[in-house]
Design an enzyme around this catalytic site. Structure first.
Site, PDB file in Angstrom:
ATOM      1  N   LEU A 209       4.914 -37.558  14.902  1.00 20.99           N
ATOM      2  CA  LEU A 209       5.597 -36.399  14.339  1.00 20.99           C
ATOM      3  C   LEU A 209       7.084 -36.493  14.640  1.00 20.99           C
ATOM      4  O   LEU A 209       7.934 -36.195  13.811  1.00 20.99           O
ATOM      5  CB  LEU A 209       5.020 -35.106  14.916  1.00 20.99           C
ATOM      6  CG  LEU A 209       3.509 -34.919  14.740  1.00 20.99           C
ATOM      7  CD1 LEU A 209       3.076 -33.555  15.268  1.00 20.99           C
ATOM      8  CD2 LEU A 209       3.129 -35.035  13.284  1.00 20.99           C
TER       9      LEU A 209
ATOM     10  N   SER B  36      -8.008 -34.133  19.078  1.00 26.26           N
ATOM     11  CA  SER B  36      -6.663 -34.401  19.588  1.00 26.26           C
ATOM     12  C   SER B  36      -6.648 -35.049  20.967  1.00 26.26           C
ATOM     13  O   SER B  36      -7.434 -34.724  21.854  1.00 26.26           O
ATOM     14  CB  SER B  36      -5.874 -33.106  19.672  1.00 26.26           C
ATOM     15  OG  SER B  36      -4.693 -33.322  20.410  1.00 26.26           O
TER      16      SER B  36
ATOM     17  N   ARG C 183      -3.503 -44.942  24.122  1.00 27.34           N
ATOM     18  CA  ARG C 183      -4.642 -44.942  23.211  1.00 27.34           C
ATOM     19  C   ARG C 183      -5.339 -46.295  23.131  1.00 27.34           C
ATOM     20  O   ARG C 183      -6.570 -46.356  23.105  1.00 27.34           O
ATOM     21  CB  ARG C 183      -4.157 -44.551  21.823  1.00 27.34           C
ATOM     22  CG  ARG C 183      -3.729 -43.115  21.797  1.00 27.34           C
ATOM     23  CD  ARG C 183      -3.118 -42.727  20.487  1.00 27.34           C
ATOM     24  NE  ARG C 183      -2.883 -41.295  20.476  1.00 27.34           N
ATOM     25  CZ  ARG C 183      -2.310 -40.645  19.486  1.00 27.34           C
ATOM     26  NH1 ARG C 183      -1.903 -41.301  18.421  1.00 27.34           N
ATOM     27  NH2 ARG C 183      -2.141 -39.344  19.546  1.00 27.34           N
TER      28      ARG C 183
ATOM     29  N   ALA D  28       8.175 -37.029   7.125  1.00 28.24           N
ATOM     30  CA  ALA D  28       9.364 -37.821   6.829  1.00 28.24           C
ATOM     31  C   ALA D  28       9.886 -37.509   5.429  1.00 28.24           C
ATOM     32  O   ALA D  28      11.081 -37.262   5.242  1.00 28.24           O
ATOM     33  CB  ALA D  28       9.042 -39.306   6.970  1.00 28.24           C
TER      34      ALA D  28
END
Lengths: 224, 248, 669
Positions: free
Chosen positions: C471, C286, C339, C46
């Site tokens: 992201l 990941s 998640r 960012a």
């Protein structure tokens, strides 16, 4: 510094010149070796004829100046690079394990090069200077008798020892230098680079070995 | 494990610096090297000694911040790892371990084991980018297909984490692997080829200005590189620079 | 809705809001942009992308990061990928579907308008990154490849092996360095923001500590953007970088910026389990691994015990002896549930005694099935009709290696086990914080002129973030939102002229920062900062972690307050103020974590429901699924710092209106 962008002055440009002069000097070694082998396989007169040819045939003369220039450029450039490299690390490591990640020859190119240069100077004084400016007798064919000078020199143990050690140094120099020149020029390829590496190493062993064999042959053989 | 550590201590860039010897005990083989350094630091603080300063951040081998020269090797004896991923199981009980900062003229020591790698940022500033502004209406990402081999090779070059292990390990403190990785990434992609000539010339010039050494092609950098970046990239940069110098 | 909160959501249908808004935002002319200074704190996705884009537009940008280079920000560690509604796979993806998945994945606690904008600009991000030379994975036809992530049923995730965050950040970093070279951005590396300076109610600068010299510096600007990431390190052990901290955001909070949803923290299901006491951080594996890995524990308690004691190996168990609990509980999404669901399911199994490592806190992530499947595919491609099992396994291993090689290598380096042969062991760990500074539609906080981007704000992920969306949000904020929306504030500032750092507000802020840092040095205590941080982390993990209860949260608040008091009394920081002093910096960060932790507990205590990453034990179904209370809690908690005490913060509520997505119980069955 702004002008140092092209084919002069930058680190990459200096390396190109090292590679190109190095490769040229390598080709010369082959010619030189072929002549020298006449000491073993030919007669003294053959060797003298070869020496006379090398010093008088005009195209060879031109090439020889290129050769001298290459030696000077290779040496001067090498010294400049080595000095820059030393300056790039002003404080040395307390512990540095160079052997862990690189070959001995590649880590000692400057040292090997300086020793080789020293050898070239001695070698040129012994033979090249005598051939050009010394008082040499003539052989049966009327050529300068470099052969006798050579044999006399190589019959001295210390001279032959120096010569052999120098060839070992040169061998190590080429062991790395041959393929390194290709890498420097960017001439790499997944298929051909391993071949270049093999040829380079074989060249280093065979050519330098053959060079070293000649004085040993002279020293040991009772006939010459 | 009980270990003897010889650690470089240097108060500031101006200070001369010297090795200090410390003992650490009860080190678990599962600790990372930096966790072992944490143990040392907690021990030092309790004794009233200032802790050893070192760069570290992500501790998973990707940020490129950690930078220790351990027993004569960048990131220590293991391969394909940064110091934060080096585990103590690579050492033996009773070992003496020498820990030093990266040493190069272009990487001056800031304090203890921490060095200043801003030279790398300046090399990137010289051309390590593609000159495209932020735009909402660029060509579609799939407008230009890129051969998978080239895309993969560009990716492999692009994985450089900028840790400086290549410089640290090179006997000449050369930055060729770092610079060539960035040059290669862009040289392999059609987007990057537009500015290829200026990029390689400017980046090489900046690299020289920073005081890095020259490349002897020893290959040490690729052995020590935690991301396994190949010296094939150096060859590619050599080609790119030669092409740029002849044609420009 | 609280009168102090104005979310400034544009009128109109959701799909037209952003376009319409962009068209009406006041512009700042190029000549005037040169007279405006902007500070950007943080250089992750960012921050870097915002700094570069704003500089391209013509603003004078000053960028700050505490690392030695902007390239090291922790965005670099993101592995799996970045979402975008490109629909390259022709699998039914669209802007609306990405919007819908994100709102649903966030358990209906995010602002519809922001999420829709995120989905709209997502496609441009990919175009931008490819133009910058980001080497995304491609297929043999040369086109971009995609993979699937948790909580969605399409493949919209773009990736660069397991290093997507790195490649995206390096793209943004190179754009930033290009502006640095042009002199459009002045970069301050190894600088940490230690206070926000507010002049006449507007954010006009920061006090930064030069981490090399220790000097406190005053920096002024017309607007300040905080993009300093999340606060996961409040847990001590997390997947965040060691330096990641909440200080910039917390200081802004104390200067008037409301802090939203602090209790929404994400526990990532696939991390390498804790191995010992001295562990300093956790490493993520990941989420993309769940594409091909199957998660299981032994079906019987005896087998689990035998494995823990080393008498049995994972590979000794037959299919029938294994419990693929995600596939069992959630047949529709299987191993690719979001998640929060995956994490809680792992905790449930381990709490029930099925854990598979010494600590009892690990489950298996197994690739053997994927290896054989890919191997068979390769055999078919090569017309090997009677390939042996070993040949198939070898070919399959190669495929898996090409997809996840670096992750597998990382796993092996850390654990000394070969994940191609034995299943990985994983356990949930703190990974991301959905909460953050409250911002309006323009990403401006409650302090005018203070904008907040990326993980540091609360805006897009509700109570749970979907994989590969962080992201996307970071780059969306920096590349495509802030460059427009800063105009809403700055258009009024073209005649202000440069802000003087001699204003009394700067002097006061600097003096306060100095006094605070000196306080740590003069405490003359006996306990290193690290010890306090570890103790804080234990409280937060145990009581404000994966499962929370009223009594636990109340105890946590007491414990945190006591620890904080002890910290100021007994912390030991050596060295001086005006020199490099990482211990002092750490003390400053941990002090802020201690205050934030209390606010987290307070927020969790106030939110009497279970949603996303916030799971209150009192609010669960009989099957152990989260129970949302939409009637009472469909709002954003925005906390105002009051009475100089984090425990006395005032709650403001931003009601969430769902016009486009129907609130339903999230089901991944």
């Amino acid at each position: 510094m702004a002008s140092q962008r092209g084919l002069f002055g930058t680190s990459l440009a200096r390396k190109y010149w090292m590679a190109l002069t190095g490769l040229f000097l390598i080709t010369f070694l082959v010619i030189h070796l072929l002549g020298n082998l006449s000491i073993i396989f030919g007669t003294g007169e053959d060797f003298n004829a070869y020496a006379a040819f090398m010093t008088s045939f005009p195209p060879i003369k031109i090439v020889s100046y290129l050769l001298y220039a290459s030696i000077v450029l290779h040496a001067v450039d090498g010294i400049v690079l080595a000095r820059q490299n030393m300056a790039a690390r002003p404080v040395n490591y307390g512990s540095y394990n160079g052997a862990a990640n690189a070959g001995w020859a590649s880590r000692n190119m400057a040292l090997l090069g300086i020793f080789t240069l020293l050898f070239i100077l001695v070698h040129m004084k012994s033979f090249w200077y005598e051939m050009h400016f010394g008082e040499l007798g003539l052989d049966a064919n009327g050529n300068k008798d470099l052969f006798t000078l050579t044999v006399t020199a190589f019959d001295q143990v210390w001279y032959t020892a120096f010569y052999v050690i120098a060839m070992i140094a040169l061998g190590f120099h080429l062991w790395h230098g041959f393929q390194s020149a290709f890498q420097t020029m960017g001439w790499t390829h997944p298929t051909y680079t391993p071949i270049v590496q093999f040829v380079g190493r074989a060249f280093a062993v065979v050519v330098c070995g053959a060079f070293a064999l000649i004085p040993l042959y002279v020293l040991i053989s009772p006939n010459v | 494990m009980n270990l003897t550590l010889k650690v470089w201590r240097q108060k500031s860039a101006q200070d001369a610096g010297k090795f200090e010897t410390y003992q650490v005990s009860d080190i678990s083989p599962d600790m990372s090297f930096l966790e072992m350094m944490d143990v040392l630091n907690e021990q030092l603080i309790s004794k009233g000694t200032e802790s050893v300063v070192f760069d570290h951040d992500c501790r998973e081998g990707i940020c490129g911040m950690c930078s220790m020269f351990i027993n004569g090797e960048a990131h220590g004896p293991d391969r394909g790892v940064t110091t934060c991923q080096l585990h103590m199981r690579k050492f033996k009980d009773g070992d003496t371990i020498t820990v030093e900062p990266w040493r190069a003229k272009a990487f001056p020591v800031v304090r203890d084991l921490m060095v200043d790698r801003s030279a790398f940022d300046r090399v990137i500033q010289a051309g390590g980018y593609i000159s495209v502004n932020t735009m909402g209406n660029l060509p579609d990402a799939n407008a230009t297909p890129i051969e998978k081999h080239d895309a993969d090779a560009a990716f492999d070059a692009a994985t450089c984490i900028g840790c400086g292990a290549c410089v640290a390990t090179c006997k000449n403190a050369s930055a060729m692997l770092f610079v060539s990785a960035k040059v290669s990434q862009f040289a392999l992609l059609p987007q990057g080829q537009v500015e290829a000539t200026d990029r390689v010339r400017n980046m090489v010039q900046q690299m020289d200005l920073e005081g890095f050494g020259n490349c002897t092609n020893t290959g040490a950098c690729e052995v020590e590189c935690p991301k396994g970046i190949s010296i094939e990239n150096i060859a590619r940069m050599n080609r790119e620079y030669l092409k740029a110098s002849i044609t420009a | 809705m609280s009168s102090k909160l104005n979310s400034r959501i544009p009128e109109g249908p959701i799909s037209e809001k952003w376009t319409k808004h962009k068209g009406t935002i006041p512009l700042v002319s190029p000549a005037n942009k040169r007279r405006i200074d902007i500070i950007v704190v943080g250089t992750g996705l960012a921050g870097s992308s915002a700094a570069a884009s704003l500089a391209e537009l013509g603003y004078n940008v000053k960028a700050f990061c505490f690392q030695d280079s902007p390239r090291r920000a922790h965005s670099i560690a993101a592995q799996g990928g970045i979402n975008a509604a490109k629909n390259y796979q022709n699998d039914g993806d669209s802007v609306f579907r990405l919007f819908y998945d994100t709102v649903k994945g966030g358990d209906y606690r995010s602002r519809e308008a922001n999420v829709h904008r995120l989905a709209e600009v997502s496609a441009s991000i990919i175009d931008q990154c490819v133009a910058q030379g980001v080497p995304f994975a491609r297929d043999y036809g040369g086109l971009l490849d995609n993979r699937s992530f948790g909580g969605v049923q399409v493949s919209r995730t773009f990736y660069a092996k397991g290093q997507t965050g790195q490649q995206l950040l390096l793209g943004a970093y190179s754009a930033l360095e290009r502006q640095v070279a042009k002199g459009r951005v002045k970069m301050y590396a190894r600088h940490e923001m230690v206070d926000l300076v507010v002049v006449d109610g507007k954010a006009r600068g920061i006090i930064a500590r030069n981490l090399v010299t220790g000097e406190l510096e005053r920096h002024s600007a017309h607007a300040v953007i905080i993009a300093s990431g999340g606060y996961g390190n409040v847990f001590y052990l997390s997947t965040n970088a060691m330096g990641s901290n909440v200080t910039a955001a917390w200081k802004a909070h104390k200067k008037g910026a409301f802090f939203a949803n602090p209790c929404f923290t994400q526990i990532h299901p696939t991390c390498i389990p804790v191995s010992g006491e001295s562990q300093s951080k956790l490493t993520l594996m990941s989420e993309s691994l769940r594409n091909d890995g199957r998660i299981w524990v032994p079906a019987s308690l005896e087998d689990a015990k035998a494995i823990r004691e080393g008498r049995l190996k994972a590979t000794d168990l037959t299919e029938e002896q294994r419990d693929y609990y995600l596939e069992r509980r959630y047949p529709a999404f299987g191993n690719l549930v979001p998640r929060d669901v995956a994490s809680r399911a792992a905790k449930e199994r381990c709490d029930a005694g099925y854990g598979v490592n010494k600590t009892g806190e690990a489950v298996y992530l197994d690739f053997s099935a994927a290896i054989m499947r890919y191997g068979q595919e390769q055999a078919n491609l090569k017309n090997m009709t009677n390939a042996s099992e070993a040949e198939i396994r070898a070919m399959g291993t190669k495929v898996v290696e090409s997809k996840y090689g670096n992750l597998f290598q990382m796993y092996e380096k850390i654990t000394d086990e070969n994940p191609y042969v034995t299943p990985m062991k994983i356990y949930p760990a703190v990974h991301y914080t959905m909460g953050g500074l409250w911002v309006d539609y323009n990403l401006m906080s409650t302090v005018p002129g203070l904008f907040v981007a990326g993980e540091a704000n609360f805006s897009d992920h509700g109570a749970n973030r979907l994989g590969a969306s962080a992201l996307m949000q970071g780059l969306a904020d920096g590349y495509f939102v802030l460059p427009y929306t800063v105009g809403t504030f700055l258009a009024d500032d073209i005649r202000t002229g440069s802000i003087s750092t001699d204003l009394p507000e700067f002097a006061e802020a600097e003096a306060a920062a100095k006094a605070r840092l000196e306080g740590f040095l003069n405490a003359n205590g006996s306990t290193p900062v690290e010890v306090f941080h570890r103790r804080l982390g234990k409280i937060v993990w145990d009581k404000i972690g994966m499962a929370r209860s009223e009594s636990g949260l109340k105890t946590a608040i007491e414990e945190i307050r006591a620890l904080r008091e002890e910290f100021y009394r007994d912390v030991k920081v050596l060295g001086g103020m005006f020199e490099m002093n990482p211990e002092l910096d750490k003390a400053n960060r941990v002090a802020d974590f201690m205050e934030l932790a209390e606010l987290m507990a307070l927020d969790a205590l106030t939110r009497n429901e279970s949603c996303g990453g916030h799971f209150r034990e009192e609010y669960q179904s009989e099957e152990g699924e989260a129970l949302r209370q939409d009637e009472e809690f469909a709002f954003v908690s925005a906390w105002e710092f009051t009475d100089n005490d984090p425990g006395k913060a005032t709650l403001h509520k931003e009601d969430l209106v769902f016009d486009n997505v129907k609130l339903v119980t999230r089901s991944y069955k």
